[in-house]
Design a protein around this motif. Structure first.
Motif, PDB file in Angstrom:
ATOM      1  N   GLY A  77     -11.656  17.235   1.640  1.00 57.09           N
ATOM      2  CA  GLY A  77     -10.819  17.032   2.900  1.00 57.09           C
ATOM      3  C   GLY A  77     -11.561  15.876   3.841  1.00 57.09           C
ATOM      4  N   GLY A  78     -10.706  15.453   4.684  1.00 55.92           N
ATOM      5  CA  GLY A  78     -11.147  14.317   5.613  1.00 55.92           C
ATOM      6  C   GLY A  78     -10.663  12.796   5.272  1.00 55.92           C
ATOM      7  N   GLU A  79     -11.027  12.043   5.809  1.00 54.38           N
ATOM      8  CA  GLU A  79     -10.730  10.779   5.851  1.00 54.38           C
ATOM      9  C   GLU A  79     -11.691   9.641   5.931  1.00 54.38           C
ATOM     10  OE1 GLU A  79      -6.503   8.583   7.656  1.00 54.38           O
ATOM     11  OE2 GLU A  79      -8.395   9.001   9.314  1.00 54.38           O
ATOM     12  N   ILE A  80     -11.438   8.534   5.247  1.00 53.57           N
ATOM     13  CA  ILE A  80     -12.368   7.471   5.210  1.00 53.57           C
ATOM     14  C   ILE A  80     -11.733   6.247   5.711  1.00 53.57           C
ATOM     15  CG2 ILE A  80     -14.147   6.108   3.889  1.00 53.57           C
ATOM     16  CD1 ILE A  80     -14.645   8.314   1.942  1.00 53.57           C
ATOM     17  N   ARG A  81     -12.028   5.312   6.708  1.00 52.94           N
ATOM     18  CA  ARG A  81     -11.192   4.296   7.123  1.00 52.94           C
ATOM     19  C   ARG A  81     -12.263   3.100   6.772  1.00 52.94           C
ATOM     20  NH1 ARG A  81      -6.787   4.258  10.565  1.00 52.94           N
ATOM     21  NH2 ARG A  81      -6.121   6.609  10.742  1.00 52.94           N
ATOM     22  N   PHE A  82     -11.732   1.999   6.318  1.00 54.91           N
ATOM     23  CA  PHE A  82     -12.348   0.773   6.061  1.00 54.91           C
ATOM     24  C   PHE A  82     -11.612  -0.403   6.838  1.00 54.91           C
ATOM     25  CE2 PHE A  82     -13.042  -3.095   3.455  1.00 54.91           C
ATOM     26  CZ  PHE A  82     -14.436  -3.347   3.648  1.00 54.91           C
ATOM     27  N   ASN A  83     -12.454  -0.958   7.851  1.00 52.55           N
ATOM     28  CA  ASN A  83     -11.896  -1.927   8.730  1.00 52.55           C
ATOM     29  C   ASN A  83     -10.458  -1.300   9.534  1.00 52.55           C
ATOM     30  OD1 ASN A  83     -13.645  -4.208   8.530  1.00 52.55           O
ATOM     31  ND2 ASN A  83     -12.936  -4.873   6.602  1.00 52.55           N
ATOM     32  N   GLY A  84     -10.708  -0.139   9.688  1.00 52.83           N
ATOM     33  CA  GLY A  84      -9.621   0.524  10.510  1.00 52.83           C
ATOM     34  C   GLY A  84      -8.490   0.937   9.669  1.00 52.83           C
ATOM     35  N   LYS A  85      -8.277   0.786   8.284  1.00 55.80           N
ATOM     36  CA  LYS A  85      -7.298   1.409   7.297  1.00 55.80           C
ATOM     37  C   LYS A  85      -7.873   2.463   6.664  1.00 55.80           C
ATOM     38  CE  LYS A  85      -5.473  -3.412   7.091  1.00 55.80           C
ATOM     39  NZ  LYS A  85      -5.065  -4.410   5.808  1.00 55.80           N
ATOM     40  N   PRO A  86      -7.102   3.432   6.656  1.00 54.41           N
ATOM     41  CA  PRO A  86      -7.423   4.750   5.641  1.00 54.41           C
ATOM     42  C   PRO A  86      -7.322   4.168   4.358  1.00 54.41           C
ATOM     43  CG  PRO A  86      -5.115   4.674   6.658  1.00 54.41           C
ATOM     44  CD  PRO A  86      -5.464   3.589   7.506  1.00 54.41           C
ATOM     45  N   ILE A  87      -8.205   5.077   3.715  1.00 55.51           N
ATOM     46  CA  ILE A  87      -8.353   4.446   2.398  1.00 55.51           C
ATOM     47  C   ILE A  87      -7.746   5.698   1.184  1.00 55.51           C
ATOM     48  CG2 ILE A  87     -10.236   4.327   0.603  1.00 55.51           C
ATOM     49  CD1 ILE A  87      -9.938   1.979   2.709  1.00 55.51           C
ATOM     50  N   ALA A  88      -6.964   5.451   0.498  1.00 50.85           N
ATOM     51  CA  ALA A  88      -6.427   6.518  -0.465  1.00 50.85           C
ATOM     52  C   ALA A  88      -6.513   5.653  -1.900  1.00 50.85           C
ATOM     53  CB  ALA A  88      -4.960   6.581   0.117  1.00 50.85           C
ATOM     54  N   ARG A  89      -6.890   6.906  -2.906  1.00 47.37           N
ATOM     55  CA  ARG A  89      -7.316   6.242  -4.140  1.00 47.37           C
ATOM     56  C   ARG A  89      -6.011   5.654  -4.671  1.00 47.37           C
ATOM     57  NH1 ARG A  89     -11.666   8.543  -6.863  1.00 47.37           N
ATOM     58  NH2 ARG A  89     -13.127   9.590  -5.293  1.00 47.37           N
ATOM     59  N   SER A  90      -4.981   5.755  -4.148  1.00 52.95           N
ATOM     60  CA  SER A  90      -3.758   5.182  -4.969  1.00 52.95           C
ATOM     61  C   SER A  90      -3.247   4.085  -4.453  1.00 52.95           C
ATOM     62  CB  SER A  90      -2.391   6.215  -4.576  1.00 52.95           C
ATOM     63  OG  SER A  90      -2.385   6.389  -3.378  1.00 52.95           O
ATOM     64  N   ASP A  91      -3.847   3.339  -3.428  1.00 54.17           N
ATOM     65  CA  ASP A  91      -3.179   2.084  -2.720  1.00 54.17           C
ATOM     66  C   ASP A  91      -4.291   1.020  -3.017  1.00 54.17           C
ATOM     67  OD1 ASP A  91      -5.120   2.315  -0.957  1.00 54.17           O
ATOM     68  OD2 ASP A  91      -4.115   3.303   0.779  1.00 54.17           O
ATOM     69  N   ALA A  92      -3.713  -0.173  -2.695  1.00 48.79           N
ATOM     70  CA  ALA A  92      -4.299  -1.348  -2.937  1.00 48.79           C
ATOM     71  C   ALA A  92      -5.794  -1.527  -2.081  1.00 48.79           C
ATOM     72  CB  ALA A  92      -3.609  -2.587  -2.617  1.00 48.79           C
ATOM     73  N   ALA A  93      -5.761  -1.001  -0.695  1.00 46.00           N
ATOM     74  CA  ALA A  93      -6.723  -0.873   0.148  1.00 46.00           C
ATOM     75  C   ALA A  93      -7.922  -0.344  -0.207  1.00 46.00           C
ATOM     76  CB  ALA A  93      -6.276  -0.302   1.301  1.00 46.00           C
ATOM     77  N   TYR A  94      -7.797   0.893  -1.257  1.00 46.45           N
ATOM     78  CA  TYR A  94      -8.924   1.515  -1.713  1.00 46.45           C
ATOM     79  C   TYR A  94      -9.585   0.601  -2.847  1.00 46.45           C
ATOM     80  CZ  TYR A  94     -11.349   4.778  -4.292  1.00 46.45           C
ATOM     81  OH  TYR A  94     -12.523   5.584  -5.046  1.00 46.45           O
ATOM     82  N   TRP A  95      -8.986  -0.073  -3.458  1.00 47.54           N
ATOM     83  CA  TRP A  95      -9.467  -1.133  -4.602  1.00 47.54           C
ATOM     84  C   TRP A  95     -10.372  -2.045  -3.833  1.00 47.54           C
ATOM     85  CZ3 TRP A  95     -10.847  -1.302  -9.380  1.00 47.54           C
ATOM     86  CH2 TRP A  95     -10.807  -2.778  -9.818  1.00 47.54           C
ATOM     87  N   ASP A  96      -9.749  -2.541  -2.699  1.00 46.85           N
ATOM     88  CA  ASP A  96     -10.548  -3.521  -1.874  1.00 46.85           C
ATOM     89  C   ASP A  96     -11.774  -2.958  -1.024  1.00 46.85           C
ATOM     90  OD1 ASP A  96     -10.859  -6.053  -0.405  1.00 46.85           O
ATOM     91  OD2 ASP A  96     -10.420  -4.848   1.524  1.00 46.85           O
ATOM     92  N   TYR A  97     -11.889  -1.986  -0.829  1.00 47.02           N
ATOM     93  CA  TYR A  97     -12.730  -0.901  -0.271  1.00 47.02           C
ATOM     94  C   TYR A  97     -13.816  -0.921  -1.423  1.00 47.02           C
ATOM     95  CZ  TYR A  97     -15.710   2.639   1.486  1.00 47.02           C
ATOM     96  OH  TYR A  97     -16.787   3.510   1.598  1.00 47.02           O
ATOM     97  N   ARG A  98     -13.516  -0.569  -2.574  1.00 48.59           N
ATOM     98  CA  ARG A  98     -14.683  -0.319  -3.654  1.00 48.59           C
ATOM     99  C   ARG A  98     -15.125  -1.435  -3.786  1.00 48.59           C
ATOM    100  NH1 ARG A  98     -14.697   4.143  -7.036  1.00 48.59           N
ATOM    101  NH2 ARG A  98     -16.737   3.079  -7.415  1.00 48.59           N
ATOM    102  N   LEU A  99     -14.465  -2.744  -3.745  1.00 46.67           N
ATOM    103  CA  LEU A  99     -15.368  -4.050  -4.251  1.00 46.67           C
ATOM    104  C   LEU A  99     -16.185  -4.476  -3.002  1.00 46.67           C
ATOM    105  CD1 LEU A  99     -12.168  -6.141  -5.695  1.00 46.67           C
ATOM    106  CD2 LEU A  99     -14.039  -4.867  -6.945  1.00 46.67           C
ATOM    107  N   ASN A 100     -16.003  -3.977  -1.814  1.00 42.32           N
ATOM    108  CA  ASN A 100     -16.852  -4.307  -0.746  1.00 42.32           C
ATOM    109  C   ASN A 100     -17.736  -3.320  -0.511  1.00 42.32           C
ATOM    110  OD1 ASN A 100     -15.742  -7.157   0.734  1.00 42.32           O
ATOM    111  ND2 ASN A 100     -13.754  -6.314   0.070  1.00 42.32           N
ATOM    112  N   CYS A 101     -17.868  -2.236  -1.284  1.00 39.88           N
ATOM    113  CA  CYS A 101     -18.798  -1.199  -1.082  1.00 39.88           C
ATOM    114  C   CYS A 101     -19.793  -1.135  -2.054  1.00 39.88           C
ATOM    115  CB  CYS A 101     -18.114   0.210  -0.612  1.00 39.88           C
ATOM    116  SG  CYS A 101     -19.352   1.421  -0.408  1.00 39.88           S
ATOM    117  N   GLN A 102     -20.720  -1.655  -2.061  1.00 41.31           N
ATOM    118  CA  GLN A 102     -21.785  -1.302  -3.245  1.00 41.31           C
ATOM    119  C   GLN A 102     -22.977  -0.428  -2.709  1.00 41.31           C
ATOM    120  OE1 GLN A 102     -21.237  -3.055  -6.061  1.00 41.31           O
ATOM    121  NE2 GLN A 102     -19.390  -3.629  -5.138  1.00 41.31           N
ATOM    122  N   MET A 103     -23.663   0.150  -3.928  1.00 41.29           N
ATOM    123  CA  MET A 103     -24.737   0.827  -3.730  1.00 41.29           C
ATOM    124  C   MET A 103     -26.019   0.527  -4.412  1.00 41.29           C
ATOM    125  SD  MET A 103     -24.034   5.280  -3.841  1.00 41.29           S
ATOM    126  CE  MET A 103     -25.156   6.318  -3.347  1.00 41.29           C
TER     127      MET A 103
END
Length: 554
Positions: free
Chosen positions: A340-366
């Protein structure tokens, strides 16, 4: 300690060489340990401190040969002992606590059987007497259910509990000398303090001497009466702990002391309207085990966590083992699916099914804690660092190769490192590769999970300095997960304190360290001593926060 008596352990002129190459790894090392005292051996990785200690028990690896010197324990020449005499000495007279108890406890044997093994071998007691001694020792080391522990396996306990069990197995035999090789390296601040206090209590009760091998200078300063400093196989300095720390004579000792983490001036970061990463009410649950007749309830690891990370900010997450800090980092990185809960990247909610999630994964490294297990041993360093660039469409092969060379140079790994494999690098170099791999795509957000916990003092200082330079140069935000409060005090802009999957306190670094409000934060800060510079090349021991406990402030 009575130095007028004969030493319990007398190492004189010990020289060890690697058989094939003839390279000297321990060179003319001499030191003594007297009954009841605690002596610390410090130095960087590769200094020979562990080899010298293992030689005391006759545990020299097959590839290493004794070139010269003597080791006398309680007046007996260890090197002249037969195999039978060595087996009689090990455990009953000289015990050893290793760095990682999970590798020294047999994973296929019940705890009770493992503890009984040494007693059955070295003590003439019947099964009932041995069981009574084991239960009493498990109570003394703080296990809540000693009876239940007898029928449990090592993997069913936390790291701190496993180290307590390891201590119990060694101290059951009441050895005259305890060799402790980095006994608290992987433990958090509170557990580290508890294990060390327990070890001191047990050894004092039995008048056991301790040879403590560690790169934690604060812990060595707290517990040791004398210190032996080793560098590349040589003893460069030894003496009373207070003299070595306050007035170091050798340049290498001064180098070690100067590499200790220290607080830097607080940075003034511009306030952004939108955080780079915003986490709201994050919940993570792990499903319980299922059987034919029962089903365990799901375990909730995170209870509605909410945090913000501003552009360019370094936010440190601290807490004990099991507090949920690593789970938080992995869930933000997309490696653990939240319940549960929500993660936002640059103000946009991240859902695994949309393009924003792909952009977030590329810009988040570990950056992971152990680079050796997170780097593919079959790939070269150049391939490992260049792998994230496969998903960058506007870079050609030549540009990708140039980017890899550029980032390797940034982390101090130029001149042929791209063609090497992970096993050909030291621990510090592998951590530099892990950092290079995380920043090669120029991400906006980096999660660093215990990135320096396995490194010795000077390498840790180098990696922290490198990390700071790269963060300033590229401006990425960072979630820095650590149990080392000294490191956090140096790198963090803001600190989040977690306990049992919840945030108990958060705020600017200076506020958390200088004026903690929550009892758990106060307990964390009171658990670990620090070293502060005297301005004359030396250091002195200090406590970040006093606690009403004689074992801490005494």
């Amino acid at each position: 300690m009575n130095t007028t008596a004969a030493p319990l352990l007398d190492v004189a002129g010990l020289t060890l060489k690697i058989g094939g190459s003839g390279r000297t790894v321990v060179n003319d090392v001499s030191f003594q340990v007297f009954p009841g005292e605690i002596v610390g051996i410090v130095g960087e990785s590769g200094s020979g401190k562990t080899l010298a200690a293992r030689a005391v028990m006759g545990f020299i690896p097959p590839a290493v040969r004794l070139e010269g010197g003597t080791i006398r324990f309680d007046g007996q020449d260890v090197m002249a002992m037969s195999g039978k005499d060595l087996r009689a000495m090990r455990g009953s007279k000289v015990g050893m606590v290793f760095q990682e108890p999970m590798t020294s406890l047999n994973p296929s044997m019940l705890i009770g059987r493992q503890l009984d093994e040494g007693l059955a071998l070295h003590r003439k007691l019947d099964a009932a007497q041995r069981r009574a001694l084991i239960l009493d020792m498990l109570k003394r080391v703080g296990l809540r259910d000693p009876e239940g522990a007898l029928t449990a396996y090592p993997h069913q306990f936390s790291g701190g509990m496993r180290q307590r069990i390891m201590l119990a197995s060694v101290m059951l035999l009441k050895p005259a000398l305890l060799l402790a090789d980095e006994p608290t390296t992987a433990l958090d601040a509170v557990v580290q303090r508890d294990v060390m206090e327990l070890m001191v209590e047990l050894t004092q009760a039995n008048h056991t001497a301790v040879l403590l091998i560690s790169h934690d200078l604060g812990m060595v300063a707290r517990y040791c009466s004398r210190i032996v400093v080793m560098c590349q196989g040589d003893v460069v300095e030894q003496g009373k702990a207070e003299d070595i720390l306050a007035r170091p004579q050798h340049p290498y000792t001064r180098k070690l002391l100067s590499a200790m983490p220290h607080r830097l001036p607080a940075r003034l970061l511009p306030q952004a309207k939108t955080p780079i990463v915003a986490v709201r009410d994050l919940v993570v649950e792990y499903p319980g085990r299922q059987g034919f007749f029962r089903k365990e309830q799901a375990k909730r690891a995170l209870h509605g966590i909410s945090i913000d990370v501003q552009p360019g900010e370094v936010v440190a997450v601290v807490g004990g083992s099991g507090s949920g800090k690593t789970t938080l980092g992995q869930s933000i990185a997309g490696l653990v699916k939240p319940a549960g809960g929500e993660i936002r990247f640059n103000g946009k909610p991240i859902a695994r099914s949309d393009a924003a999630y792909w952009d977030y994964r590329l810009n988040c490294q570990m950056v992971f804690q152990d680079p050796y297990s997170s780097l593919d041993p079959r790939m070269t360093i150049g391939q490992l660092v260049g792998e994230p660039l496969r998903l960058v469409p506007d870079l050609g092969p030549a540009q990708k190769k140039a980017r890899v060379a550029e980032v390797l140079a940034e982390v101090g790994l130029s001149d042929g490192f791209a063609e090497r494999y992970p096993h050909e690098l030291s621990g510090g170099q592998r951590q530099r590769v892990a950092i290079a791999r995380a920043i090669v795509r120029r991400p906006n957000f980096v999660i660093a999970d215990e990135p320096v916990s396995a490194l010795d003092v000077t390498v840790r200082a180098q990696v922290l300095e490198l990390f700071d330079e790269l963060q300033k140069k590229h401006g990425f935000s960072c979630l820095f997960i650590s149990h080392d409060l000294g490191v956090v005090e140096q790198v963090a802009d803001r600190v989040i304190v977690m306990q049992d999957g919840r945030i108990v306190e958060e705020g600017p670094r200076d506020d958390i360290f200088d004026n903690p409000q929550h009892p758990y934060t106060q307990k964390l800060l009171a658990a670990v001593p620090g070293l502060e510079s005297t301005g004359e090349g030396g250091v002195r021991l200090f406590w970040r926060r006093a606690e009403n406990d004689a074992s801490i402030v005494g």
